[in-house]
Design an enzyme around this catalytic site. Structure first.
Site, mmCIF file in Angstrom:
data_model
loop_
_atom_site.group_PDB
_atom_site.id
_atom_site.type_symbol
_atom_site.label_atom_id
_atom_site.label_comp_id
_atom_site.label_asym_id
_atom_site.label_seq_id
_atom_site.Cartn_x
_atom_site.Cartn_y
_atom_site.Cartn_z
ATOM 1 N N CYS A 16 -13.552 10.197 -8.011
ATOM 2 C CA CYS A 16 -13.298 8.763 -7.805
ATOM 3 C C CYS A 16 -13.224 8.464 -6.311
ATOM 4 O O CYS A 16 -13.860 7.525 -5.814
ATOM 5 C CB CYS A 16 -11.998 8.364 -8.511
ATOM 6 N N CYS A 17 -12.458 9.272 -5.561
ATOM 7 C CA CYS A 17 -12.356 9.092 -4.110
ATOM 8 C C CYS A 17 -13.710 9.323 -3.450
ATOM 9 O O CYS A 17 -14.064 8.637 -2.487
ATOM 10 C CB CYS A 17 -11.332 10.059 -3.509
ATOM 11 N N CYS B 24 -4.676 3.108 -3.011
ATOM 12 C CA CYS B 24 -5.086 2.351 -4.199
ATOM 13 C C CYS B 24 -3.900 2.234 -5.162
ATOM 14 O O CYS B 24 -3.100 3.171 -5.302
ATOM 15 C CB CYS B 24 -6.225 3.062 -4.900
ATOM 16 N N CYS C 130 -3.009 5.004 -7.758
ATOM 17 C CA CYS C 130 -2.658 6.318 -7.202
ATOM 18 C C CYS C 130 -1.531 6.249 -6.184
ATOM 19 O O CYS C 130 -1.333 7.179 -5.400
ATOM 20 C CB CYS C 130 -3.888 6.948 -6.554
ATOM 21 N N CYS D 216 -7.822 11.877 0.406
ATOM 22 C CA CYS D 216 -8.895 11.213 -0.338
ATOM 23 C C CYS D 216 -10.225 11.899 -0.135
ATOM 24 O O CYS D 216 -11.167 11.687 -0.883
ATOM 25 C CB CYS D 216 -8.998 9.757 0.084
#
Ligand code: SF4
Length: 221
Positions: free
Chosen positions: A107-108, A189, A192, A213
């Site tokens: 995702c990062c 985010c 998270c 990240c």
């Protein structure tokens, strides 16, 4: 540290950035627009010619987006928000959940590392505000790191400490992220980030092994 010492350090950073710009280098800064980002953003605002990149993952707190816009206007910054080339509909893991819940590293990568890599590859100098006192990983970083593609990473705040950041913040009456008042220390985010007062980056990816990240991990020797 005395006020003149702090300002001398700040001036040194602006002079260094000015030299890069005067030499015709393409200089960029990546910023997450947290309260602790403000001293470096303030210094960059004194040195015209730097484009600031904000990684808009689509998962930020609305307060962060408002703060980004407020700071951009107040400091007169040239800010570009970067988005992933992969749609959110395509960012789903094998169990049907969005990637931050199933594979936060990927995702990062999709939302932060990949968009910033495109910018970095087209830049000469990539500035970021990482500090040694933020984490074990960051303790090992160097002020200048030349990447394999020739881009130089410049970490001007590396030896600044949390009290120095706070001191500079106060002296220049810089704005604060609205979530500070609710106890957040490090803000990323929304899915998270946990509110863990007193813990610098401890609220990031809380309960996971993950601490970065991916934007800065390739820099560790
Ligand atoms: S911090 Fe979380 S939501 Fe943001 S890009 Fe990384 S895994 Fe995704």
């Amino acid at each position: 540290m005395t006020a003149p010492d702090l300002e001398q350090r700040a001036d040194h950073i602006v002079e260094q950035i000015d030299r890069f710009v005067a030499d015709g280098k393409r200089v960029v800064l990546s910023s997450s627009f947290q309260t602790q980002s403000l001293p470096l953003l303030h210094l960059v605002s004194r040195s015209r010619g730097v484009t600031v990149y904000f990684l808009d993952t689509g998962y930020h707190f609305p307060e962060t987006l408002e703060f980004r816009d407020q700071v951009t206007e107040q400091l007169g910054l040239d800010v570009v928000s970067l988005h992933s080339a992969t749609t959110k509909a395509a960012q789903v893991g094998p169990h049907g959940h969005l990637l931050f819940a199933e594979d936060p590293d990927y995702c990062c990568y999709l939302n932060k590392t990949a968009p910033m890599e495109t910018v970095a590859a087209a830049s000469d100098i990539w500035i970021s505000g990482v500090r040694r006192d933020q984490s074990e990983t960051r303790r090992q970083l160097d002020e200048f790191v030349v990447r394999s593609d020739g881009t130089t990473r410049y970490h001007p705040m590396l030896d600044w400490t949390e009290p120095m950041i706070a001191d500079y913040q106060e002296r220049h009456d810089l704005p604060r992220h609205p979530l500070d008042d609710r106890g957040y220390v490090s803000i990323g985010c929304a899915p998270c980030t946990r509110n863990i007062p007193g813990s610098d980056r401890g609220g990031r990816w809380f309960g996971m092994e993950k601490t970065e990240c991916g934007l800065h991990v390739d820099l560790v020797r």
